[in-house]
Design a protein around this motif. Structure first.
Motif, PDB file in Angstrom:
ATOM      1  N   THR A 334       0.807  -1.229   0.000  1.00  0.00           N
ATOM      2  CA  THR A 334       0.000   0.000   0.000  1.00  0.00           C
ATOM      3  C   THR A 334       0.834   1.268   0.000  1.00  0.00           C
ATOM      4  OG1 THR A 334      -0.116  -0.058   2.429  1.00  0.00           O
ATOM      5  CG2 THR A 334      -1.906  -1.137   1.196  1.00  0.00           C
ATOM      6  N   LYS A 335       2.132   1.166   0.122  1.00  0.00           N
ATOM      7  CA  LYS A 335       2.978   2.363   0.183  1.00  0.00           C
ATOM      8  C   LYS A 335       4.202   2.173  -0.684  1.00  0.00           C
ATOM      9  CE  LYS A 335       5.264   5.510   3.422  1.00  0.00           C
ATOM     10  NZ  LYS A 335       5.606   5.780   4.844  1.00  0.00           N
ATOM     11  N   GLU A 336       4.488   3.202  -1.507  1.00  0.00           N
ATOM     12  CA  GLU A 336       5.656   3.098  -2.366  1.00  0.00           C
ATOM     13  C   GLU A 336       6.933   3.334  -1.573  1.00  0.00           C
ATOM     14  OE1 GLU A 336       4.250   7.402  -2.598  1.00  0.00           O
ATOM     15  OE2 GLU A 336       3.279   5.452  -2.908  1.00  0.00           O
ATOM     16  N   SER A 337       8.039   2.857  -2.125  1.00  0.00           N
ATOM     17  CA  SER A 337       9.335   2.982  -1.479  1.00  0.00           C
ATOM     18  C   SER A 337      10.385   3.299  -2.521  1.00  0.00           C
ATOM     19  CB  SER A 337       9.692   1.684  -0.752  1.00  0.00           C
ATOM     20  OG  SER A 337      11.039   1.706  -0.305  1.00  0.00           O
ATOM     21  N   ASN A 338      11.453   3.982  -2.089  1.00  0.00           N
ATOM     22  CA  ASN A 338      12.562   4.259  -2.999  1.00  0.00           C
ATOM     23  C   ASN A 338      13.564   3.117  -3.041  1.00  0.00           C
ATOM     24  OD1 ASN A 338      13.518   5.045  -0.265  1.00  0.00           O
ATOM     25  ND2 ASN A 338      15.382   5.566  -1.381  1.00  0.00           N
ATOM     26  N   VAL A 339      13.335   2.077  -2.245  1.00  0.00           N
ATOM     27  CA  VAL A 339      14.249   0.934  -2.202  1.00  0.00           C
ATOM     28  C   VAL A 339      13.655  -0.235  -2.985  1.00  0.00           C
ATOM     29  CG1 VAL A 339      15.448  -0.706  -0.712  1.00  0.00           C
ATOM     30  CG2 VAL A 339      15.098   1.653   0.050  1.00  0.00           C
ATOM     31  N   PRO A 340      14.373  -0.764  -3.962  1.00  0.00           N
ATOM     32  CA  PRO A 340      13.830  -1.888  -4.744  1.00  0.00           C
ATOM     33  C   PRO A 340      13.530  -3.089  -3.863  1.00  0.00           C
ATOM     34  CG  PRO A 340      15.790  -0.974  -5.784  1.00  0.00           C
ATOM     35  CD  PRO A 340      15.701  -0.359  -4.431  1.00  0.00           C
ATOM     36  N   ALA A 341      12.377  -3.733  -4.113  1.00  0.00           N
ATOM     37  CA  ALA A 341      11.974  -4.928  -3.365  1.00  0.00           C
ATOM     38  C   ALA A 341      11.978  -6.132  -4.298  1.00  0.00           C
ATOM     39  CB  ALA A 341      10.583  -4.740  -2.759  1.00  0.00           C
ATOM     40  N   LEU A 342      12.482  -7.247  -3.811  1.00  0.00           N
ATOM     41  CA  LEU A 342      12.504  -8.475  -4.599  1.00  0.00           C
ATOM     42  C   LEU A 342      11.078  -8.958  -4.843  1.00  0.00           C
ATOM     43  CD1 LEU A 342      14.151 -10.904  -5.784  1.00  0.00           C
ATOM     44  CD2 LEU A 342      13.894 -11.966  -3.521  1.00  0.00           C
ATOM     45  N   ILE A 343      10.766  -9.302  -6.086  1.00  0.00           N
ATOM     46  CA  ILE A 343       9.464  -9.897  -6.408  1.00  0.00           C
ATOM     47  C   ILE A 343       9.567 -11.381  -6.085  1.00  0.00           C
ATOM     48  CG2 ILE A 343       7.759 -10.334  -8.213  1.00  0.00           C
ATOM     49  CD1 ILE A 343       8.660  -7.792  -9.581  1.00  0.00           C
ATOM     50  N   THR A 344       9.034 -11.746  -4.931  1.00  0.00           N
ATOM     51  CA  THR A 344       9.248 -13.106  -4.411  1.00  0.00           C
ATOM     52  C   THR A 344       8.589 -14.177  -5.265  1.00  0.00           C
ATOM     53  OG1 THR A 344       7.357 -12.813  -2.922  1.00  0.00           O
ATOM     54  CG2 THR A 344       9.539 -12.285  -2.051  1.00  0.00           C
ATOM     55  N   ASP A 345       7.483 -13.835  -5.955  1.00  0.00           N
ATOM     56  CA  ASP A 345       6.813 -14.827  -6.784  1.00  0.00           C
ATOM     57  C   ASP A 345       7.661 -15.258  -7.978  1.00  0.00           C
ATOM     58  OD1 ASP A 345       4.721 -14.066  -5.030  1.00  0.00           O
ATOM     59  OD2 ASP A 345       3.241 -14.674  -6.520  1.00  0.00           O
ATOM     60  N   LEU A 346       8.708 -14.499  -8.280  1.00  0.00           N
ATOM     61  CA  LEU A 346       9.621 -14.863  -9.375  1.00  0.00           C
ATOM     62  C   LEU A 346      10.992 -15.269  -8.855  1.00  0.00           C
ATOM     63  CD1 LEU A 346       8.819 -12.007 -11.946  1.00  0.00           C
ATOM     64  CD2 LEU A 346       8.032 -14.377 -12.033  1.00  0.00           C
ATOM     65  N   ALA A 347      11.130 -15.376  -7.543  1.00  0.00           N
ATOM     66  CA  ALA A 347      12.438 -15.621  -6.943  1.00  0.00           C
ATOM     67  C   ALA A 347      13.036 -16.968  -7.338  1.00  0.00           C
ATOM     68  CB  ALA A 347      12.349 -15.515  -5.423  1.00  0.00           C
ATOM     69  N   GLY A 382      -2.641 -10.336 -21.052  1.00  0.00           N
ATOM     70  CA  GLY A 382      -2.709 -11.576 -21.820  1.00  0.00           C
ATOM     71  C   GLY A 382      -3.310 -12.740 -21.075  1.00  0.00           C
ATOM     72  N   THR A 383      -4.092 -12.462 -20.026  1.00  0.00           N
ATOM     73  CA  THR A 383      -4.699 -13.530 -19.232  1.00  0.00           C
ATOM     74  C   THR A 383      -6.093 -13.912 -19.716  1.00  0.00           C
ATOM     75  OG1 THR A 383      -5.585 -11.885 -17.679  1.00  0.00           O
ATOM     76  CG2 THR A 383      -3.420 -12.826 -17.185  1.00  0.00           C
ATOM     77  N   GLY A 384      -6.646 -13.131 -20.629  1.00  0.00           N
ATOM     78  CA  GLY A 384      -7.982 -13.420 -21.132  1.00  0.00           C
ATOM     79  C   GLY A 384      -9.085 -12.673 -20.420  1.00  0.00           C
ATOM     80  N   ASP A 385      -8.743 -11.900 -19.366  1.00  0.00           N
ATOM     81  CA  ASP A 385      -9.754 -11.088 -18.687  1.00  0.00           C
ATOM     82  C   ASP A 385      -9.156  -9.729 -18.357  1.00  0.00           C
ATOM     83  OD1 ASP A 385      -8.346 -11.202 -16.148  1.00  0.00           O
ATOM     84  OD2 ASP A 385      -9.140 -13.232 -15.911  1.00  0.00           O
ATOM     85  N   GLU A 386      -9.981  -8.854 -17.757  1.00  0.00           N
ATOM     86  CA  GLU A 386      -9.551  -7.488 -17.467  1.00  0.00           C
ATOM     87  C   GLU A 386      -9.226  -7.269 -15.992  1.00  0.00           C
ATOM     88  OE1 GLU A 386     -11.439  -4.335 -20.296  1.00  0.00           O
ATOM     89  OE2 GLU A 386     -13.074  -5.626 -19.630  1.00  0.00           O
ATOM     90  N   ASP A 387      -9.043  -8.329 -15.248  1.00  0.00           N
ATOM     91  CA  ASP A 387      -8.722  -8.189 -13.832  1.00  0.00           C
ATOM     92  C   ASP A 387      -7.284  -7.714 -13.662  1.00  0.00           C
ATOM     93  OD1 ASP A 387     -11.234  -9.121 -13.215  1.00  0.00           O
ATOM     94  OD2 ASP A 387     -10.570 -11.196 -12.900  1.00  0.00           O
ATOM     95  N   ASP A 388      -7.074  -6.833 -12.672  1.00  0.00           N
ATOM     96  CA  ASP A 388      -5.713  -6.447 -12.316  1.00  0.00           C
ATOM     97  C   ASP A 388      -5.026  -7.622 -11.622  1.00  0.00           C
ATOM     98  OD1 ASP A 388      -6.458  -3.963 -13.246  1.00  0.00           O
ATOM     99  OD2 ASP A 388      -6.751  -3.095 -11.262  1.00  0.00           O
ATOM    100  N   ALA A 389      -3.701  -7.618 -11.660  1.00  0.00           N
ATOM    101  CA  ALA A 389      -2.930  -8.673 -10.994  1.00  0.00           C
ATOM    102  C   ALA A 389      -1.844  -8.023 -10.161  1.00  0.00           C
ATOM    103  CB  ALA A 389      -2.320  -9.616 -12.019  1.00  0.00           C
ATOM    104  N   ASP A 390      -1.873  -8.258  -8.821  1.00  0.00           N
ATOM    105  CA  ASP A 390      -0.862  -7.637  -7.971  1.00  0.00           C
ATOM    106  C   ASP A 390       0.352  -8.545  -7.730  1.00  0.00           C
ATOM    107  OD1 ASP A 390      -1.866  -9.445  -6.125  1.00  0.00           O
ATOM    108  OD2 ASP A 390      -2.953  -7.937  -4.981  1.00  0.00           O
ATOM    109  N   THR A 391       0.331  -9.729  -8.335  1.00  0.00           N
ATOM    110  CA  THR A 391       1.504 -10.607  -8.378  1.00  0.00           C
ATOM    111  C   THR A 391       1.605 -11.177  -9.793  1.00  0.00           C
ATOM    112  OG1 THR A 391       0.195 -12.496  -7.612  1.00  0.00           O
ATOM    113  CG2 THR A 391       1.386 -11.232  -5.928  1.00  0.00           C
ATOM    114  N   PRO A 392       2.778 -11.621 -10.195  1.00  0.00           N
ATOM    115  CA  PRO A 392       2.939 -12.132 -11.560  1.00  0.00           C
ATOM    116  C   PRO A 392       2.041 -13.319 -11.863  1.00  0.00           C
ATOM    117  CG  PRO A 392       5.074 -11.695 -10.580  1.00  0.00           C
ATOM    118  CD  PRO A 392       4.067 -11.544  -9.481  1.00  0.00           C
TER     119      PRO A 392
END
Length: 422
Positions: A334-347, A382-392
């Motif tokens: 919910t809050k942006e940061s100036n420090v890059p965060a690892l995207i754990t779902d792609l780790a 490219g998922t076939g619907d218009e839903d947002d995705a907050d993880t890959p």
């Protein structure tokens, strides 16, 4: 108001001109140049032809191969157009041509922009880039061609110091051969063989890295030539080692990121969501060393309107900036940061390519899987619907089943892929 065009006078030596004087002949190469041939697929909105599937298919929910294209080694998405580079070094374009971004003659505006067409370039092209209304191409001898126009908050203001736009390729005369190009929405960066970085275009948000705020809007009292004349970015001395020499450059919509030969990352431009890695929200008009990136060995950078994605040398992906619509891929942050965060779902993946659109992010892995996250309202994920995705989420489709994705990119409302047969 910008000053009137002078009636006489010799143009500057780096001015843009049709079929300008040849640069020093040297074969250039850079890690950013793609070499593996594949087919181009597109997905999302195509109301102005940016999908390349003809004038009767204005939307795709799943990726589809663009017909009538030779094998390609690169594809990039502009705001509302697409640019493809073939194995023979030829450039094909399709999409919006209101301001000449396609770089080729259009006789039938109702149908021709909706299908691929070849740009008339005699030189062999090895890299392409695209912004909202401009396209650039780099030749194997280090020459840069440019067409379309740059825009700012008040509209189009041209490509040259005289405010000229062009619907055909213009050659930029430079003193040294260029080895890499990168486009933001309305600015162009060129890395020379000597390690210098040249910029041109809109400077309102500081994205040129060499123009003070007082001159950022159409050049102020100096006129637009200060923005549109390609000039070198200067950096302060680094720990007594002299000026930094760059070996990589990347652009987001309104920002620029450059890597020195020592691996340090410098950035400048818009920072209202901390997306260039600095703590304040002010635009930065001159280069800043980004300490918040110092623990990451950056391989490449991609960015959208207000967010940034980093790929490190080990295939891990990080993100920072605006959180809305899930564009960071970090879940319900919910809050942006100036420090890059690892995207754990792609780790646990080895990512080889990253891309960003306005509010979406993309990655493809060594195994050829394509992942997308962020705003889904244009079917851009490219998922076939218009839903947002907050993880890959894995991008799937019939035309991806027997193909391995090797490159991903996105524009305003469409996504482009380069894929090879498994």
């Amino acid at each position: 108001m910008p000053p009137k065009r002078k009636s006489a006078g010799r143009p500057p030596k780096s001015q843009v001109a049709v079929n300008g004087a040849a640069t020093k002949k040297v074969k250039v190469n850079h890690p950013s140049h793609c070499t593996e041939p594949g087919v181009v697929l597109t997905v999302g909105e195509g109301d102005v032809g940016q999908l390349g599937h003809g004038d009767e298919m204005l939307q795709r929910m799943k990726p589809r191969v663009v017909a009538d294209l030779p094998m390609c080694i690169s594809v990039v998405a502009g705001g509302m157009h697409t640019v493809c580079l073939t194995t023979d070094g030829e450039v094909y374009t399709f999409g919006c041509n209101d301001e000449g971004a396609l770089g080729r003659p259009i006789t039938d505006e109702d149908t021709e922009p909706f299908s691929p067409g070849k740009v008339p370039l005699a030189d062999k092209i090895i890299q392409i880039s695209a912004g909202d209304s401009h396209t650039a191409a780099l030749t194997d001898e280090g020459k840069v061609f440019l067409w379309g126009t740059f825009r700012d908050g008040t509209g189009a203001f041209g490509l040259t110091s005289y405010g000229q736009t062009s619907k055909q390729p213009l050659h930029i005369r430079l003193e040294a051969p260029v080895i890499q190009i990168a486009s933001g929405d309305d600015h162009l960066c060129m890395l020379t063989i000597d390690g210098d970085l040249l910029t041109m275009g809109c400077g309102e948000q500081g994205q040129l890295g060499r123009v003070a705020e007082i001159h950022a809007v159409r050049g102020g009292r100096k006129g637009p030539a200060i923005l549109l004349e390609p000039s070198r970015v200067h950096c302060k001395r680094i720990r007594g080692r002299g000026k930094p020499l760059f070996d990589g450059v990347w652009c987001s919509s309104y920002c620029t990121f450059a890597r020195t030969r020592d691996g340090d990352i410098y950035a400048w431009g818009l920072n209202n969501y901390h997306h260039i890695g600095l703590t304040n929200r002010e635009p930065h008009y001159m280069p800043n060393a980004i300490e918040s990136f110092s623990n990451i060995k950056v391989d490449s950078v991609a960015g959208g309107q207000h967010h940034t994605v980093l790929l490190d040398t080990e295939g891990k992906v990080y993100s920072l900036g605006r959180v809305d619509y899930g564009r960071l891929g970090l879940g319900e942050q919910t809050k942006e940061s100036n420090v890059p965060a690892l995207i754990t779902d792609l780790a646990d993946k080895h990512v080889t390519s990253i891309g960003c659109g306005t509010s979406v992010s993309l990655a493809c892995t060594k195994q050829g899987e394509a992942y997308a996250w962020g705003m889904g309202s244009s079917f851009q994920l490219g998922t076939g619907d218009e839903d947002d995705a907050d993880t890959p989420v894995l991008m799937e489709g019939k035309q991806l089943q027997n193909r391995r994705v090797i490159y991903v990119g996105a524009g305003g409302q469409h996504t482009v892929l380069l894929a090879v047969d498994k």
